[in-house]
Every structure is written in C-alpha cells, then in structure tokens.
Design a protein around this motif. Structure first.
Motif, short mmCIF file in Angstrom:
data_model
loop_
_atom_site.label_atom_id
_atom_site.label_comp_id
_atom_site.label_asym_id
_atom_site.label_seq_id
_atom_site.Cartn_x
_atom_site.Cartn_y
_atom_site.Cartn_z
N GLU A 172 0.98 -1.14 0.54
CA GLU A 172 -0.14 -0.07 0.18
C GLU A 172 0.78 1.82 0.08
O GLU A 172 0.11 2.32 -0.08
CB GLU A 172 -0.70 0.11 1.41
CG GLU A 172 -1.72 -1.24 0.62
CD GLU A 172 -2.75 -1.16 -0.42
OE1 GLU A 172 -3.25 0.38 0.05
OE2 GLU A 172 -3.03 -1.81 -1.11
N GLU B 83 -12.68 1.89 -7.07
CA GLU B 83 -11.91 0.65 -7.35
C GLU B 83 -13.45 -0.46 -8.19
O GLU B 83 -13.84 -0.28 -7.28
CB GLU B 83 -10.78 0.60 -6.95
CG GLU B 83 -9.94 1.86 -6.14
CD GLU B 83 -8.78 0.57 -5.26
OE1 GLU B 83 -7.77 0.49 -5.74
OE2 GLU B 83 -8.92 0.17 -4.28
N THR C 232 -6.11 -2.30 -9.27
CA THR C 232 -5.68 -0.75 -9.14
C THR C 232 -6.66 0.37 -10.36
O THR C 232 -5.73 1.01 -10.84
CB THR C 232 -4.05 -0.60 -9.46
OG1 THR C 232 -4.39 -1.75 -10.59
CG2 THR C 232 -3.62 -1.12 -7.85
N HIS D 175 -5.33 -5.00 -6.00
CA HIS D 175 -4.59 -4.22 -4.60
C HIS D 175 -4.99 -4.93 -3.32
O HIS D 175 -5.14 -4.56 -2.70
CB HIS D 175 -6.19 -2.83 -5.30
CG HIS D 175 -5.51 -1.93 -3.96
ND1 HIS D 175 -4.75 -1.33 -3.87
CD2 HIS D 175 -6.49 -1.32 -3.32
CE1 HIS D 175 -4.95 -0.93 -2.85
NE2 HIS D 175 -5.96 -0.95 -2.45
#
Length: 140
Positions: free
Chosen positions: A57, A100, A117, A132
């Motif tokens: 992250e 997202e 992402t 992600h």
C-alpha cells in the motif's frame, strides 16, 4: 488464516493476532495488521466477518501480505489473468470513476472480492489493472 472467519474476539487465535497487531485489550473495531499486510474485519458482536489481504500500500500504511493468496492469485495478476484463474465473476462492481473495480466470486464456504488498481470498468483499464486487495468472507 481462514480458520479465523466466524470466530469471536475471545477466541485465543483471534486474540493472539489482535495483540500481535497492537489492538489494546477492550478496544473495539477491526484488527489492522499493517506490518503483516492484512486486516480482520469485525461485526458489532466482535466476530471476524472477513479477512482483507493487501498488496503493498505504500502510503496506505499496509505492507504487502506475504502469505499465499486464494485461487493461486498473485498481486501482480491483471484482471484478465484473474478471470483465467477464477472464471468470470458473479458481479463486477465499482468503476464509475469514484470507486475501484471489484470482482465478486463465490467459492463456498467462502466469498471473494478481488479489488483492482483501476476506477474504470473499460477493457482498456482492466487489461492493465492489477490486484490491489482481496477480501475473503464466509458465504451468507
């Protein structure tokens, strides 16, 4: 890790992770294990409802989860690769430019939500969007 799903905070395994991840005794809320790259989401009765595994992250505060991912997934997988591994999702949500894109799968007794992402559902964006985070919960 999956054995924590459906377990209360009073379960010794959940409590051990809570302590390892810095949750103070009596503190309520999700267990954020930033150094380990995951969080345990809790409901109002303080029972683990889902486990969220994070890619690196950076500014988000989570390290990348280092354990194995469900379905043979990798954080570097793009949406087409995920579909190749898991099949077409039950639902593709988000992607309106405000959230997202997430693909929802059912693999009883688990549900998976694979978030990518990208904030757009177009084939062009999905072709290069990587994983992600992955949320794993018990089927309802």
């Amino acid at each position: 890790m999956l054995g924590l799903l459906g377990r209360p905070m009073s379960d010794p395994r959940v409590d051990a992770w809570a302590q390892r991840c810095g949750l103070r005794p009596g503190q309520l809320g999700n267990i954020m294990c930033n150094d380990y790259g995951f969080e345990l989401d809790m409901d109002s009765s303080m029972t683990v409802t889902s486990i969220v595994l994070y890619a690196n992250e950076g500014g988000g505060g989570f390290s990348q989860y280092a354990g194995s991912l469900p379905g043979g997934l990798a954080f570097t997988d793009t949406y087409p690769v995920v579909v190749g591994k898991l099949g077409q999702p039950l639902e593709l949500v988000g992607g309106s430019g405000a959230t997202e894109v997430s693909a929802r799968y059912s693999a009883p007794p688990y549900e998976l939500s694979v978030t990518f992402t990208t904030w757009y559902k177009s084939a062009e964006y999905l072709a290069r969007a990587t994983v992600h985070m992955i949320a794993i919960g018990l089927t309802q």
